[in-house]
Design an enzyme around this catalytic site. Structure first.
Site, PDB file in Angstrom:
ATOM      1  N   ASP A  45       0.839  -1.196   0.000  1.00 17.02           N
ATOM      2  CA  ASP A  45       0.000   0.000   0.000  1.00 17.02           C
ATOM      3  C   ASP A  45       0.877   1.251   0.000  1.00 17.02           C
ATOM      4  O   ASP A  45       1.751   1.401   0.851  1.00 17.02           O
ATOM      5  CB  ASP A  45      -0.911   0.003   1.233  1.00 17.02           C
ATOM      6  CG  ASP A  45      -2.107   0.909   1.069  1.00 17.02           C
ATOM      7  OD1 ASP A  45      -1.929   2.071   0.660  1.00 17.02           O
ATOM      8  OD2 ASP A  45      -3.239   0.463   1.350  1.00 17.02           O
ATOM      9  N   SER A  83      -7.357   4.072  -1.184  1.00 12.72           N
ATOM     10  CA  SER A  83      -7.157   2.622  -1.113  1.00 12.72           C
ATOM     11  C   SER A  83      -8.439   1.840  -1.352  1.00 12.72           C
ATOM     12  O   SER A  83      -8.386   0.693  -1.799  1.00 12.72           O
ATOM     13  CB  SER A  83      -6.557   2.238   0.246  1.00 12.72           C
ATOM     14  OG  SER A  83      -5.243   2.719   0.360  1.00 12.72           O
ATOM     15  N   THR A  88      -7.940  -1.974   1.923  1.00  6.95           N
ATOM     16  CA  THR A  88      -7.423  -2.897   0.911  1.00  6.95           C
ATOM     17  C   THR A  88      -7.865  -4.338   1.134  1.00  6.95           C
ATOM     18  O   THR A  88      -8.446  -4.945   0.222  1.00  6.95           O
ATOM     19  CB  THR A  88      -5.892  -2.800   0.812  1.00  6.95           C
ATOM     20  OG1 THR A  88      -5.533  -1.446   0.547  1.00  6.95           O
ATOM     21  CG2 THR A  88      -5.354  -3.689  -0.294  1.00  6.95           C
ATOM     22  N   GLU A 116      -1.098  -7.882   2.241  1.00  3.79           N
ATOM     23  CA  GLU A 116      -0.868  -6.437   2.152  1.00  3.79           C
ATOM     24  C   GLU A 116       0.187  -5.960   3.142  1.00  3.79           C
ATOM     25  O   GLU A 116       0.097  -6.226   4.343  1.00  3.79           O
ATOM     26  CB  GLU A 116      -2.151  -5.648   2.415  1.00  3.79           C
ATOM     27  CG  GLU A 116      -1.938  -4.149   2.178  1.00  3.79           C
ATOM     28  CD  GLU A 116      -3.027  -3.267   2.775  1.00  3.79           C
ATOM     29  OE1 GLU A 116      -3.212  -2.148   2.257  1.00  3.79           O
ATOM     30  OE2 GLU A 116      -3.682  -3.673   3.751  1.00  3.79           O
ATOM     31  N   HIS A 168       2.227   8.916   4.465  1.00  5.50           N
ATOM     32  CA  HIS A 168       1.348   9.955   5.009  1.00  5.50           C
ATOM     33  C   HIS A 168       2.074  10.778   6.075  1.00  5.50           C
ATOM     34  O   HIS A 168       1.861  11.983   6.202  1.00  5.50           O
ATOM     35  CB  HIS A 168       0.094   9.321   5.608  1.00  5.50           C
ATOM     36  CG  HIS A 168      -0.933   8.920   4.596  1.00  5.50           C
ATOM     37  ND1 HIS A 168      -1.582   9.819   3.777  1.00  5.50           N
ATOM     38  CD2 HIS A 168      -1.435   7.689   4.271  1.00  5.50           C
ATOM     39  CE1 HIS A 168      -2.438   9.178   2.997  1.00  5.50           C
ATOM     40  NE2 HIS A 168      -2.361   7.875   3.277  1.00  5.50           N
ATOM     41  N   HIS A 225      -1.849  10.811  -1.078  1.00  6.32           N
ATOM     42  CA  HIS A 225      -1.483   9.978  -2.213  1.00  6.32           C
ATOM     43  C   HIS A 225      -1.088  10.859  -3.396  1.00  6.32           C
ATOM     44  O   HIS A 225      -1.439  12.035  -3.445  1.00  6.32           O
ATOM     45  CB  HIS A 225      -2.659   9.094  -2.631  1.00  6.32           C
ATOM     46  CG  HIS A 225      -3.209   8.265  -1.520  1.00  6.32           C
ATOM     47  ND1 HIS A 225      -4.445   7.660  -1.576  1.00  6.32           N
ATOM     48  CD2 HIS A 225      -2.697   7.920  -0.311  1.00  6.32           C
ATOM     49  CE1 HIS A 225      -4.669   7.001  -0.467  1.00  6.32           C
ATOM     50  NE2 HIS A 225      -3.619   7.146   0.328  1.00  6.32           N
TER      51      HIS A 225
END
Length: 359
Positions: free
Chosen positions: A40, A81, A134, A249, A258, A323
């Site tokens: 991710d 996501s 996710t 994941e 972030h 993102h």
């Protein structure tokens, strides 16, 4: 007349030769198993940052079939996501925040659900809560990724064989007072706290909770939870004679982005790479397993502005705390790996996996 006869004979010989060639060509090998690993927030820069600072080569460097996918969602140039996971899980672009539903809220069938219908074993592993965007995109159907308790209830509608991750509170400490742990047990799940307590020699379905909420980050002592979980999930699923689908994941690469924290990003990516190594180790021995590694999007707009390969140090800068819109890489190994080369939509990752299975 002689010329016409010669022409007809020549055409007949060419057609006969083509027919023989087609018969002699081996049929394309299908994947019995697919392991999809999603980093991710993992872009090319995050990968190279880890490659630059680690002494040993990463497992991800072993891949020969590499492509890129376009990440934009149905509603935004920059995906989240929920929409990114949905595209990979269902082959359909949707609005940001949505989980395996289309832009009108209609349910989209996921590759995990398709695998279940085909009687394959299925599994999910995450370093976040298992109800996070996710992993949820592969098993739940909700208009909002934030409806964690509804997502937890959706787990009861799919006969998944094993899931490992945080998020126990969404099953046990709910506003509606339901105890979904008992509901899982009623559906013949062995409910376990901690992956270290998972005994893979048992023939059962497993719900393994590694935290009440999200798992801690590597820097805070999570340890080898992700590679161990990946290895144990493979051990459970590989008992299926018909094959399996597993999604793993590396959730917190995104969270490091972030936070604009390069150490957070790199340590999480290296941990994720250890899970990739477990998948490749199995696939290399098995010969029937397709391993696909990709991301849902890039996070942080990471740039490497300097570095030193002798001291294994880098200088990194972030352009955003959110993102970004860049394409992200796709790596593939095993039957059908060649399908993942080139540049394509994120939705095509789903299509290529379905094709690799031969569904």
């Amino acid at each position: 007349m002689k010329k016409l006869s010669f022409l007809l004979i020549s055409i007949s010989l060419i057609l006969f030769s083509c027919s023989l060639q087609k018969k002699s060509e081996p049929e394309e090998k299908k994947a019995k198993n697919i392991i999809l690993l999603i980093g991710d927030g993992m872009g090319v820069t995050q990968i190279y940052a880890a490659m630059s600072t680690e002494e040993r080569p990463l497992a991800i460097e072993k891949f020969k079939h590499i492509g890129f996918h376009k990440t934009y969602s149905a509603s935004d140039y920059i995906t989240d996501s929920g929409a990114g996971g949905t595209a990979l899980a269902t082959g359909t672009k949707t609005k940001n925040k949505s989980i395996a539903v289309d832009t009108l809220g209609n349910t989209l069938e996921t590759i995990l659900e398709i695998a279940e219908k085909k009687q394959l074993a299925t599994g999910l592993v995450a370093t976040s809560g298992i109800t996070h965007a996710t992993p949820a995109s592969f098993i739940a159907h909700e208009v909002s990724r934030n409806d964690y308790e509804n997502i937890a209830r959706d787990f009861l509608d799919v006969d998944i064989d094993i899931f490992i991750g945080g998020g126990k509170k969404h099953f046990a400490q709910r506003k509606d007072s339901l105890n979904l742990l008992d509901s899982l047990r009623a559906r013949n799940y062995v409910v376990i706290d901690g992956v270290e307590n998972l005994e893979t020699n048992k023939l059962s379905k497993f719900a393994v909770f590694t935290a009440d909420g999200h798992n801690p980050k590597i820097l805070d002592g999570r340890g080898d939870m992700l590679p161990v979980s990946t290895e144990k999930a493979i051990q459970v699923l590989s008992k299926s004679e018909k094959g399996f689908f597993l999604m793993v994941e590396g959730s917190q690469i995104d969270w490091g982005g972030h936070d604009n924290d390069i150490d957070y990003v790199i340590t999480e990516l290296v941990d994720f790479d250890k899970a990739i190594a477990k998948a490749l180790e199995f696939a290399e021995k098995d010969g029937e397993t397709l391993v696909v590694v990709t991301a849902d999007h890039e996070t942080g707009g990471l740039t490497l502005t300097d570095g030193d390969m002798k001291t294994r140090t880098i200088k990194a800068e972030f352009s955003t705390g959110d993102h970004s819109a860049v394409m992200v890489p796709v790596f593939a190994y095993g039957p059908g790996a060649e399908k993942f080369m080139g540049i394509y939509q994120n939705t095509d990752v789903f299509n290529k996996m379905i094709e690799a299975y031969g569904f």
